[in-house]
Design an enzyme around this catalytic site. Structure first.
Site, PDB file in Angstrom:
ATOM      1  N   GLU A   1      23.766 -41.936 -11.687  1.00  0.00           N
ATOM      2  CA  GLU A   1      24.471 -40.074 -11.425  1.00  0.00           C
ATOM      3  C   GLU A   1      23.830 -39.346 -12.815  1.00  0.00           C
ATOM      4  O   GLU A   1      24.866 -38.721 -13.194  1.00  0.00           O
ATOM      5  CB  GLU A   1      25.778 -40.807 -11.486  1.00  0.00           C
ATOM      6  CG  GLU A   1      26.605 -41.538 -10.127  1.00  0.00           C
ATOM      7  CD  GLU A   1      28.281 -41.404  -9.991  1.00  0.00           C
ATOM      8  OE1 GLU A   1      28.726 -41.336 -10.811  1.00  0.00           O
ATOM      9  OE2 GLU A   1      28.158 -41.988  -8.973  1.00  0.00           O
TER      10      GLU A   1
ATOM     11  N   GLU B   1      26.205 -48.258  -2.340  1.00  0.00           N
ATOM     12  CA  GLU B   1      27.715 -48.118  -2.062  1.00  0.00           C
ATOM     13  C   GLU B   1      27.825 -47.800  -0.561  1.00  0.00           C
ATOM     14  O   GLU B   1      28.738 -47.280  -0.559  1.00  0.00           O
ATOM     15  CB  GLU B   1      28.026 -47.229  -3.069  1.00  0.00           C
ATOM     16  CG  GLU B   1      27.375 -47.976  -4.086  1.00  0.00           C
ATOM     17  CD  GLU B   1      28.690 -46.457  -5.414  1.00  0.00           C
ATOM     18  OE1 GLU B   1      28.946 -46.428  -5.601  1.00  0.00           O
ATOM     19  OE2 GLU B   1      27.484 -46.823  -6.821  1.00  0.00           O
TER      20      GLU B   1
HETATM   21  O1  9MR Z   1      35.384 -48.363  -6.802  1.00  0.00           O
HETATM   22  C1  9MR Z   1      34.947 -47.870  -7.966  1.00  0.00           C
HETATM   23  C2  9MR Z   1      36.504 -47.530  -8.025  1.00  0.00           C
HETATM   24  O2  9MR Z   1      37.890 -48.767  -8.559  1.00  0.00           O
HETATM   25  C3  9MR Z   1      36.922 -47.613  -9.501  1.00  0.00           C
HETATM   26  O3  9MR Z   1      38.047 -46.619  -9.838  1.00  0.00           O
HETATM   27  C4  9MR Z   1      35.913 -45.945 -10.111  1.00  0.00           C
HETATM   28  C5  9MR Z   1      35.993 -45.237 -11.398  1.00  0.00           C
HETATM   29  O4  9MR Z   1      34.846 -44.409 -11.603  1.00  0.00           O
HETATM   30  O5  9MR Z   1      34.500 -46.559  -9.685  1.00  0.00           O
HETATM   31  C6  9MR Z   1      34.341 -46.869  -8.359  1.00  0.00           C
HETATM   32  O6  9MR Z   1      32.976 -47.325  -8.507  1.00  0.00           O
HETATM   33  C7  9MR Z   1      32.229 -45.854  -8.169  1.00  0.00           C
HETATM   34  C8  9MR Z   1      30.498 -46.734  -8.383  1.00  0.00           C
HETATM   35  O7  9MR Z   1      30.859 -47.532  -9.474  1.00  0.00           O
HETATM   36  C9  9MR Z   1      29.627 -45.429  -8.386  1.00  0.00           C
HETATM   37  N1  9MR Z   1      29.855 -44.437  -7.693  1.00  0.00           N
HETATM   38  C10 9MR Z   1      31.129 -44.431  -7.295  1.00  0.00           C
HETATM   39  C11 9MR Z   1      32.428 -45.233  -6.780  1.00  0.00           C
HETATM   40  C12 9MR Z   1      33.391 -44.814  -6.320  1.00  0.00           C
HETATM   41  O8  9MR Z   1      34.198 -44.008  -7.463  1.00  0.00           O
END
Ligand code: 9MR
Length: 594
Positions: free
Chosen positions: A396, A507
C-alpha cells in the site's frame, strides 16, 4: 436445544429458476469475457437439474414417474440440495436470568440500583428495574469471569424497556474485559413503553481478564432514564456440520493458480485446519507476520546494539508457520514494509514510545529497514526452509489522493517521511539480497483497478522490474457487491499482466449487507464471474495469475465485520458450511453467471 438446518434448498431452486429465466445472454458489460466452463463435480452433483430432466424425457412415463417419486422422497429426507450440507446446532446456556423466581444476578454499576419488580415483565411474572443512574455508564452488571472463556463465541438475547424519557433510546449491552476496556455485545433502539429485543454476538478476546456483562443506555438518551431488563440468556452454539463431499478448490485450479486463505492464530481450530487442508494449498498470516507482531520491543530497548539492528521475535507467528510446515502448505509472507501495523517507535530515536519523540535520520532508518528484512528472511528461511514462497515486500505505498509525485502515499507513511520515496526500491533491494532464490517478491495494494493506482503501481513496478527487483503484483481485491466493476478490474489485470510480472489476488473477499438467500446467490454469481474471468485471463496468457487468496475462511471471522453489523464476505458460513459462493468458485453449473 437442537435444530437442524438444511441449507440452501430453496436457494438452489431459485438459482435454477433465475438461470432458466435469464440464461447467460443477459446484457451486462461484465459478461464480455465470461464463459461457463464445466468442471468435474462429485458423482452426486455431476448433472444439473436441466440435464436430469432431459434424461427423463427419453424414459417411459411410468418409469420416469416412479423415479420422480423416489427423488422427491430422497429430497424429503435430505433436502433437495443435500450437497449444500447440514448443520446440527446445540446451544449451551451459560447464563440466564428471567427475574421470575426471585433470583437477581445483577448489581448496580456506579450509583445505579437493581431490583426485581413484579408489575412489569416481558414474559413471566418479573423483570429487573434499573434506577438511580447519574451517568450513561451506570446500569446493571453481572460478573461472568471464569464462566465466559477466552476465544469462545457467545450470543446474548434479552428484552429491554423504559417508560419515561425521550421517544426512543439506544440500549447497549457491553462486555468489560479488563476492568477498564469494554466491547459492544448487543445494541438496540428501544421505543418508549415497548419491550424491545436486544441481541448480539461476541468472541471473548485473548486479553480478557474479567468478563462483566452490563446493560446501559447510549448517548441518544440525553437523560439518565430508568429502564427494565428481562429474559436475559447468554449461550454458546456447538455445531455438528456435515458438508457432504466437496470438490477441492486447490484441485479445480491446479493448472492455473494455487488457492490460498488468510488465517489468524485464533482461527486454527481442528475443524478449521481440516477444512483449510482440504481446500487450500497456500496460506497467509492475517496479522502475525506484520511488523507490529514481529518487532520485539523489549529486546530493542534492552541494549544500544539493537539501535540499527532491530530485534525480532516469532512467537506470534509460530503457530501458523508450524502448521503450514507440518502440513506441506506454502505461505505468502505478509508483509515486510507497510505504513500501517508498524509501530511509531520503530521510526523513533532510541525506539522511544513517546508520542512526539523525534524520528531517526534517513541513514539510520535505512539500516533498520535492511536489518529488519534480513532477520525476518534469515529466521524464516533457516527455520522453515522453502516454506514462504512469496513476500509482500511493500504494501500500500501508492495513494494517488495524496497528490505526491509517482502517486505515492505520503501523508500517513512514516516510511516516506523518514526515508523519502526511495524506501520502496531499497526494501526490494534488501529483500532480493537476503531472500532465497526461489522466493518471489511482490508489491501489494488495494483498489488496484482505480486509474490513479493503475498508473502509480504500473510505473513503480516497471521501474523495479527493470532493476530485477520485483516478481509480481498483489491485487488485494476487497470487493463489495457493486464495486469494483469487473470490467474495470479485468482491464487493470490485463494492464498489469502486460508488465510480464506474476499477478496474485492476495486478499479476496466480497462484503454483503445481509445474509438472505437472495444476497448469497447474488454474491455467488459475482464470485463465479470473477473466477471465470481470472481463469480465462490465465488460460489465454493475458496475465500470469499464480495465486488467489481469500482474506479469511468463514464469515464469522473477517476484518469486515463490525459490532452488530456482520458482512458475510467469504465462502463458508459461521458453521463452516459451504455457501453458494463456494459452489460458484468451484465453478458448479448450479450457480449461474447472472
Ligand atoms: O485482516 C487484518 C485485520 O485483522 C487487522 O485488524 C487489519 C489492521 O490493519 O489488517 C487486516 O488485514 C489488512 C491487510 O494486512 C492489508 N490489506 C487490508 C487488510 C484488511 O484491512
Amino acid at each position: 436445544m437442537k435444530k437442524i438446518i438444511f441449507r440452501f434448498a430453496l436457494l438452489l431452486v431459485m438459482g435454477m429458476l433465475t438461470y432458466a429465466l435469464t440464461g447467460c445472454d443477459k446484457k451486462d458489460s461484465e459478461a464480455k469475457s465470461a464463459s461457463d466452463p464445466k468442471v468435474t463435480l462429485p458423482a452426486s452433483q455431476e448433472k444439473s437439474n436441466d440435464a436430469k430432466e432431459e434424461d427423463k424425457a427419453d424414459k417411459p412415463a411410468k418409469e420416469a414417474e416412479e423415479e420422480k417419486t423416489a427423488e422427491e422422497d430422497a429430497d424429503k429426507e435430505e433436502g433437495p440440495a443435500a450437497h449444500y450440507g447440514t448443520v446440527e446446532v446445540s446451544e449451551e446456556i451459560i447464563f440466564s436470568n428471567n427475574f421470575d423466581d426471585g433470583k437477581m444476578d445483577f448489581t448496580g454499576r456506579g450509583p445505579a440500583k437493581t431490583q426485581i419488580v413484579t408489575d412489569k415483565a416481558a414474559d413471566g411474572t418479573g423483570s429487573m428495574f434499573v434506577s438511580g443512574r447519574t451517568a450513561l455508564w451506570n446500569g446493571a452488571t453481572v460478573d461472568l469471569s471464569g464462566i465466559m472463556k477466552i476465544n469462545e463465541t457467545y450470543i446474548i438475547k434479552a428484552r429491554v424497556m423504559y417508560e419515561n424519557g425521550p421517544d426512543s433510546v439506544r440500549m447497549d449491552c457491553k462486555l468489560e474485559k479488563n476492568n477498564e476496556e469494554y466491547l459492544s455485545f448487543a445494541s438496540a433502539m428501544a421505543n418508549k413503553g415497548e419491550w424491545t429485543p436486544i441481541s448480539g454476538i461476541i468472541i471473548v478476546p485473548e486479553d480478557t481478564v474479567n468478563a462483566e456483562v452490563y446493560f446501559e443506555t447510549g448517548f441518544a438518551a440525553g437523560e439518565m432514564i430508568d429502564f427494565y431488563v428481562d429474559e436475559v440468556v447468554i449461550y454458546t452454539e456447538n455445531a455438528v456440520v456435515n458438508r457432504g463431499e466437496l470438490p477441492s478448490l486447490k484441485d479445480i485450479y491446479k493448472d492455473n493458480f494455487s488457492m490460498g486463505v488468510a488465517v489468524t492464530n485464533a482461527e486454527l481450530s481442528p475443524a478449521r485446519k481440516e477444512l483449510i487442508l482440504e481446500q487450500f494449498n497456500s496460506m497467509t498470516a492475517g496479522n502475525e507476520m506484520k511488523p507490529d507482531s514481529l518487532l520485539d520491543y523489549a529486546k530493542c530497548i534492552s541494549d544500544p546494539k539493537y539501535d540499527d539492528n532491530p530485534a525480532v521475535k516469532f512467537d506470534r507467528a509460530k503457530l501458523i508457520l508450524d502448521f503450514a510446515q507440518e502440513n506441506g502448505i506454502k505461505l505468502r509472507g505478509h508483509t515486510l514494509v507497510w505504513h500501517s501495523q508498524t509501530p511509531r517507535w520503530f521510526f523513533a530515536e532510541g525506539y522511544s514510545q513517546e508520542a512526539n519523540a523525534p524520528l531517526v535520520s534517513k541513514e539510520l532508518m535505512l539500516k533498520r529497514l535492511e536489518n529488519y528484512i534480513k532477520q525476518v528472511l534469515e529466521y524464516t528461511q533457516t527455520n522453515y526452509p522453502g516454506l514462504i514462497y512469496a513476500w509482500d515486500v511493500v504494501n500500500e505505498a501508492v495513494n494517488p489522493s495524496d497528490g505526491a509525485e509517482g502517486f505515492l502515499r505520503t501523508r500517513d507513511s512514516l516510511w516516506y517521511q523518514v526515508i523519502g520515496p526511495e524506501f520502496i526500491e531499497k526494501a526490494f533491494e534488501y529483500a532480493r539480497k537476503y531472500a532465497d532464490k526461489d522466493v518471489k517478491l511482490f508489491y501489494n495494494d488495494y483498489n488496484t483497478e482505480e486509474s490513479g493506482r493503475v498508473q502509480g503501481i504500473t510505473k513503480l513496478a516497471a521501474s523495479l522490474k527493470e532493476k530485477g527487483l520485483i516478481d509480481g503484483i498483489g491485487l488485494q481485491s476487497h470487493f463489495a457487491e457493486g464495486s469494483p466493476s469487473l470490467v474495470d478490474f479485468e482491464k487493470s489485470v490485463r494492464d498489469y499482466g502486460e508488465l510480464g510480472l506474476e499477478i496474485q489476488i492476495t486478499e479476496l473477499d466480497m462484503r454483503l449487507g445481509e445474509n438472505t438467500e437472495e444476497a448469497y446467490m447474488r454474491q455467488a454469481k459475482r464470485y463465479k464471474r470473477l473466477f471465470v474471468m481470472l481463469k480465462n485471463l490465465d488460460d489465454t496468457g493475458a496475465a500470469n495469475i499464480t495465486n488467489v487468496t481469500f482474506w479469511g475462511l468463514s464469515d464469522d471471522i473477517s476484518w469486515l465485520n463490525e459490532p452488530g453489523k456482520p458482512s458475510y464476505p467469504l465462502l463458508f458460513d459461521k458453521y463452516l458450511l459451504q455457501k453458494p459462493a463456494f459452489w460458484a468458485v468451484a465453478l458448479s453449473p448450479d450457480i449461474p453467471l447472472y
